[in-house]
Design a protein around this motif. Structure first.
Motif, mmCIF file in Angstrom:
data_model
loop_
_atom_site.group_PDB
_atom_site.id
_atom_site.type_symbol
_atom_site.label_atom_id
_atom_site.label_comp_id
_atom_site.label_asym_id
_atom_site.label_seq_id
_atom_site.Cartn_x
_atom_site.Cartn_y
_atom_site.Cartn_z
ATOM 1 N N LEU A 228 0.528 -3.323 -12.635
ATOM 2 C CA LEU A 228 1.928 -2.897 -12.616
ATOM 3 C C LEU A 228 2.045 -1.462 -12.122
ATOM 4 O O LEU A 228 2.946 -1.132 -11.339
ATOM 5 C CB LEU A 228 2.532 -3.027 -14.020
ATOM 6 N N ALA A 229 1.128 -0.598 -12.553
ATOM 7 C CA ALA A 229 1.176 0.803 -12.123
ATOM 8 C C ALA A 229 0.931 0.931 -10.629
ATOM 9 O O ALA A 229 1.543 1.765 -9.949
ATOM 10 C CB ALA A 229 0.159 1.630 -12.910
ATOM 11 N N GLN A 230 0.059 0.109 -10.087
ATOM 12 C CA GLN A 230 -0.265 0.189 -8.670
ATOM 13 C C GLN A 230 0.841 -0.410 -7.792
ATOM 14 O O GLN A 230 0.942 -0.082 -6.610
ATOM 15 C CB GLN A 230 -1.613 -0.487 -8.406
ATOM 16 N N THR A 231 1.657 -1.275 -8.356
ATOM 17 C CA THR A 231 2.767 -1.848 -7.594
ATOM 18 C C THR A 231 3.758 -0.785 -7.165
ATOM 19 O O THR A 231 4.376 -0.887 -6.100
ATOM 20 C CB THR A 231 3.477 -2.931 -8.440
ATOM 21 N N VAL A 232 3.885 0.274 -7.964
ATOM 22 C CA VAL A 232 4.914 1.300 -7.729
ATOM 23 C C VAL A 232 4.763 1.935 -6.351
ATOM 24 O O VAL A 232 5.746 2.150 -5.629
ATOM 25 C CB VAL A 232 4.863 2.379 -8.825
ATOM 26 N N TYR A 233 3.536 2.250 -5.943
ATOM 27 C CA TYR A 233 3.407 3.021 -4.702
ATOM 28 C C TYR A 233 3.696 2.205 -3.447
ATOM 29 O O TYR A 233 3.961 2.774 -2.388
ATOM 30 C CB TYR A 233 2.078 3.779 -4.600
ATOM 31 N N TYR A 234 3.666 0.897 -3.537
ATOM 32 C CA TYR A 234 4.125 0.094 -2.403
ATOM 33 C C TYR A 234 5.632 0.299 -2.180
ATOM 34 O O TYR A 234 6.083 0.477 -1.047
ATOM 35 C CB TYR A 234 3.828 -1.387 -2.635
#
Length: 462
Positions: A228-234
């Motif tokens: 979920l945290a890594q989805t943000v930068y997309y």
């Protein structure tokens, strides 16, 4: 928001319980019961948000009030205040068709900081609120270990043990982990590969009695909070290009070994982010490329490369993608994973392979090709790529079309992989925090790669 297992044998749990469970108790991976859908109107409203503001909105969809919004905002703000760039993940234009999303401005100069600063603070928050003990256990191919340790070192109520493959990570990666002299940190340098370390971790977590007895919690990308945290930068990078006036279709090229980073992009696309193509870039350990192009998932011979964080044969997040590929059919996933355990491979039918190729393009980058890409881009653009990012750039150069623009994820600062940079006859200046590592004492335990030896160390430590 409820979370369920890809294998369907546990009751749905809330967000905090999902974070604490890590690997599902039935051996599967946790996924949201429903993926939130983000409307075009909401996407438009999010375009102007700062990174922390955007992270708060996306996390809120998946946490659904389980953590009070003010508390969640504080967790997010604290997590990204440690980054050296005010944008957290700035986007750099390298040439007309290529942008680089710099994910290395956190404390350990790697993209893992983006998720693990948040997860470390989240674990600390849960420990305080529940007055609970948290013992973190993880494996790393290089970057996760340092980022995880940095996220929880010295924090009350938390202990962390990280396994890494002995002499199969870069020197800087090793130093970042093993020069930490905190009582709540244990580094185990394991004879074997990252896949050996990862297998041990998954088997220990699959022993539910052992997991509960020693309060084991996951820090690897099997933990849904990481994804979920890594989805943000997309979302952030896409909005950055849109605000700049970009009207071409936008791809993302993702160097990947464990499938977590690119699965985060896949999740963003399913939420409604209009990504054109997800380009899956591997190195010579190209099991994922072969799956996309041939429909066969089968580990091959391990190859040590200049991009060691991608030297992975068995991708721990792959099961999450299979779950959606098979229409969220948990019984089908249980059958597939049992088949993989028995035969060592998964073969999908042609209709499924066409679906995979609709979701991803894939390209495996040869070892020398990664070095050539570093040299070429440095000569032409004066931009220095690390060898993992170079795999992403090389894959984009091979697969991107003229009417597209590609954002390649820059997963680490080149100073972390100077062994490869030197082979390109490029001399770089180390950032001061990395330079300082070479004068510090290392603290690690070198150990054999059996479950029994690891368990003995854990029992003594926890």
């Amino acid at each position: 928001m409820e979370y369920i297992s890809t294998r369907g044998q546990i009751k749905a749990v809330g967000f905090i319980d999902a974070v604490l469970m890590g690997l599902a108790d039935d051996g599967g991976l946790l996924v949201p019961k429903q993926i939130p859908s983000v409307s075009a109107q909401t996407l438009k409203q999010w375009e102007q948000l700062t990174y922390s503001e955007l992270a708060l909105e996306i996390f809120s969809l998946y946490i659904d009030g389980e953590i009070p919004r003010d508390d969640l905002k504080q967790l997010v703000d604290d997590s990204y205040a440690t980054f050296r760039d005010p944008e957290v993940t700035p986007v750099r234009r390298v040439h007309d068709q290529m942008h680089v999303l710099e994910l290395f401005h956190g404390p350990t100069f790697a993209f893992k900081d983006i998720a693990l600063q948040f997860l470390g603070n989240l674990y600390s928050y849960i420990s305080r609120k529940n007055k609970s003990i948290i013992h973190i256990l993880g494996a790393t191919s290089g970057d996760t270990g340092a980022s995880a340790i940095e996220g929880v070192r010295g924090k009350e109520g938390i202990r962390i043990c990280i396994l890494h493959p002995h002499q199969k990570v870069s020197k800087v990666q090793e130093l970042q982990m093993t020069t930490v002299d905190d009582a709540n940190v244990l580094n185990l340098s394991v004879h074997g590969t990252f896949d050996d370390c990862q297998r041990i971790i998954k088997e220990l977590f699959a022993d539910v009695d052992f997991k509960h007895r020693y309060h084991l919690r996951a820090i690897n990308s099997i933990n849904i909070a990481r994804i979920l945290a890594q989805t943000v930068y997309y979302f952030y990078a896409y909005f950055k290009l849109v605000r700049s006036g970009e009207q071409r279709q936008i791809n993302f090229s993702v160097p990947t070994g464990n499938f977590g980073d690119i699965f985060a992009g896949y999740l963003g696309k399913k939420m409604g982010l209009p990504i054109n193509r997800l380009i899956l870039a591997t190195n010579e350990n190209n099991i994922l490329e072969r799956f996309v192009n041939e429909g066969i998932y089968e580990p091959g011979q391990f190859r040590g490369t200049y991009s060691p964080s991608m030297d992975i044969q068995v991708a721990s997040n792959f099961e999450r993608y299979l779950y959606y590929l098979y229409g969220e059919d948990a019984s089908a996933i249980s059958t597939l994973m049992n088949q993989f355990k028995t035969t060592g491979k998964i073969i999908i039918p042609s209709d499924k392979q066409r679906m995979v190729q609709g979701d991803f393009s894939a390209y495996g980058v040869k070892n020398q090709q990664s070095l050539d890409t570093i040299s070429d881009y440095y000569a032409r653009t004066n931009y220095l790529l690390d060898p993992h990012t170079a795999c992403g750039v090389a894959a984009a150069d091979q697969l991107a079309q003229e009417d597209e623009v590609t954002v390649t994820l820059a997963t680490a600062h080149p100073a972390k992989f100077d062994e490869a940079i030197q082979l390109c006859n490029i001399k770089q200046t180390f950032p001061a925090p990395i330079e300082a590592l070479f004068n510090k004492k290392q603290i690690q335990t070198i150990i054999g790669g059996t479950n029994e030896e690891i368990t003995e160390q854990l029992v003594k430590f926890y």
